[in-house]
Design a protein around this motif. Structure first.
Motif, short mmCIF file in Angstrom:
data_model
loop_
_atom_site.label_atom_id
_atom_site.label_comp_id
_atom_site.label_asym_id
_atom_site.label_seq_id
_atom_site.Cartn_x
_atom_site.Cartn_y
_atom_site.Cartn_z
N GLN A 97 0.81 -1.22 0.00
CA GLN A 97 0.00 0.00 0.00
C GLN A 97 0.85 1.27 0.00
O GLN A 97 0.33 2.37 -0.18
N GLU A 113 -5.13 -1.23 5.97
CA GLU A 113 -6.36 -2.03 5.87
C GLU A 113 -7.02 -2.28 7.22
O GLU A 113 -7.09 -3.40 7.71
N ARG A 168 -15.82 -1.49 4.26
CA ARG A 168 -15.29 -1.02 5.54
C ARG A 168 -16.24 0.03 6.13
O ARG A 168 -17.03 0.65 5.43
#
Length: 418
Positions: free
Chosen positions: A136, A174, A207
């Motif tokens: 990421q 995450e 999420r």
């Protein structure tokens, strides 16, 4: 599907005048005694207040919950408890996932470490493997626009760089639950738009986001539900439009909606005709000195004439924060609103529909008279506030450079002839 977050009867009590966590330590007692020896001899003199009281709700995967309330209502305390920065006094929280948070600029950053080192540190705190953080990393740096400074200690970052990197770390690493506190209050307009877009992406991926903001347009556009907190208590949870309306009615309305004008300091000339009192009402006929963008506002004035009956004329000029006139209107010039000769006492009201004013505080000059002359004039008679609303249905508003008003428009397109 099971909730990813459950909150049961959450409460947080603070002791005013004490340092939380040092009440029972020798060091804390000695510190308080040296700072205020007389107070220590009297036993401390602390006061207990509840920042949160009996708050309960849950959140599902993919929910975006906007948290509303005036300053000091308990919104930030709630997020600090959910992020485990602060322990609740009573109640409990059940979290079924990792929590990423941006509660203050640079929360969780170590000042002496570089941007790169802080990204990996935050990922490790979330329990992520180094390989997952590395996957990421490039996206985080690109979003934050700090490529040239990623190996510089963050203590040398500007506030904008700090904020961009902090948000990127919270949003891209995450975590299943993202807590964001007033991120749109800082940073330029372009960055704020990117933050909103990223939070939409986070929600679309399943999420959960809890989003504290005073930007009503952003909340109405982004959120699936809203939680309204007042004086530490949950006063509403539901559809954003309904909860925002309740919040604005209860707390965003200043107390100056009704006022006497008889002794107003800005009256220009006193004559036999006198404006006696003023009442502002918004949509739904609620007494209000604040309206939402595109909403209606009525200005009701009670008057008295000591000498004669006449046909009343009420005019106003609305000015922005800089004292510049935005527009003015009176019933001398609008056909169909010239009244017959009436009694020496009465009420006249101007009804303004669909006001195209941008968010700001506005002042009102009042002019009162008959069809030929103004007998009573009060400059800056009152003020009202225009609050953000999702008038275009997409969470976007014109920039401040576009002026004090917005205007609905439509577009057509015709391709050039081949």
């Amino acid at each position: 599907m099971q909730p990813i977050l459950k909150v049961y009867g959450l409460g947080k009590e603070y002791l005013i005048g004490s340092l939380e966590g040092s009440e029972s330590t020798i060091r804390g007692a000695l510190t308080r005694a040296f700072r205020s020896p007389l107070r220590a001899l009297r036993g401390g003199g602390t006061e207990r207040i509840w920042a949160l009281r009996d708050v309960s709700f849950d959140a599902m995967p993919g929910d975006v919950i906007g948290v509303l309330g005036k300053n000091g209502a308990g919104k930030s305390t709630l997020l600090k408890i959910l992020s485990r920065i602060t322990e609740p006094t009573n109640g409990r929280v059940e979290l079924y996932g990792r929590v990423g948070c941006l509660l203050e600029v640079g929360t969780g950053f170590h000042q002496e470490l570089t941007g790169r080192e802080n990204v990996y540190l935050n990922g490790a705190i979330l329990g992520m493997r180094k390989a997952d953080i590395a996957r990421q990393f490039d996206e985080i740096v690109a979003f934050a626009e700090v490529e040239k400074f990623i190996d510089t200690p963050v203590k040398r970052y500007s506030s904008g760089m700090y904020l961009r990197l902090a948000f990127a770390v919270a949003a891209f690493l995450e975590s299943e639950i993202l807590l964001v506190d007033e991120v749109l209050a800082v940073g330029d307009a372009a960055f704020q738009k990117r933050c909103l877009g990223k939070m939409r992406d986070v929600s679309a991926s399943g999420r959960t986001v809890l989003f504290v903001s005073h930007n009503m347009a952003a909340i109405e556009s982004l959120c699936t539900r809203c939680l309204y907190i007042s004086n530490g208590r949950a006063e509403g949870l539901g559809v954003p439009h309904e909860v925002i309306g309740r919040y604005l009615s209860a707390e965003a309305m200043p107390r100056a909606a009704a006022m006497s004008l008889e002794s107003h300091p800005n009256r220009q000339a006193r004559s036999e005709v006198l404006m006696r009192s003023l009442l502002l009402t918004g949509d739904g006929a609620r007494s209000a000195a604040a309206i939402r963008m595109g909403g209606g506002l009525s200005i009701e004035v009670k008057y008295r004439s000591d000498q004669r009956a006449f046909s009343p004329v009420l005019g106003l000029v609305i000015k922005n924060n800089y004292g510049l006139s935005v527009f003015g209107i009176n019933n001398r010039i609008v056909p169909g609103f010239q009244f017959e000769t009436l009694s020496r006492e009465g009420t006249i009201t101007i009804h303004l529909r669909d006001l195209p004013l941008m968010p700001d505080t506005y002042s009102v000059d009042l002019h009162f008279g008959d069809p030929y002359f103004d007998y009573d004039v009060i400059y800056d008679a009152t003020t009202f506030e225009v609050l953000t609303s999702d008038v275009f249905g997409n969470g976007k508003l014109p920039g401040a450079e576009c002026g004090p008003i917005f205007w609905p428009a439509s577009w057509t397109y015709s391709p050039a002839p081949q």
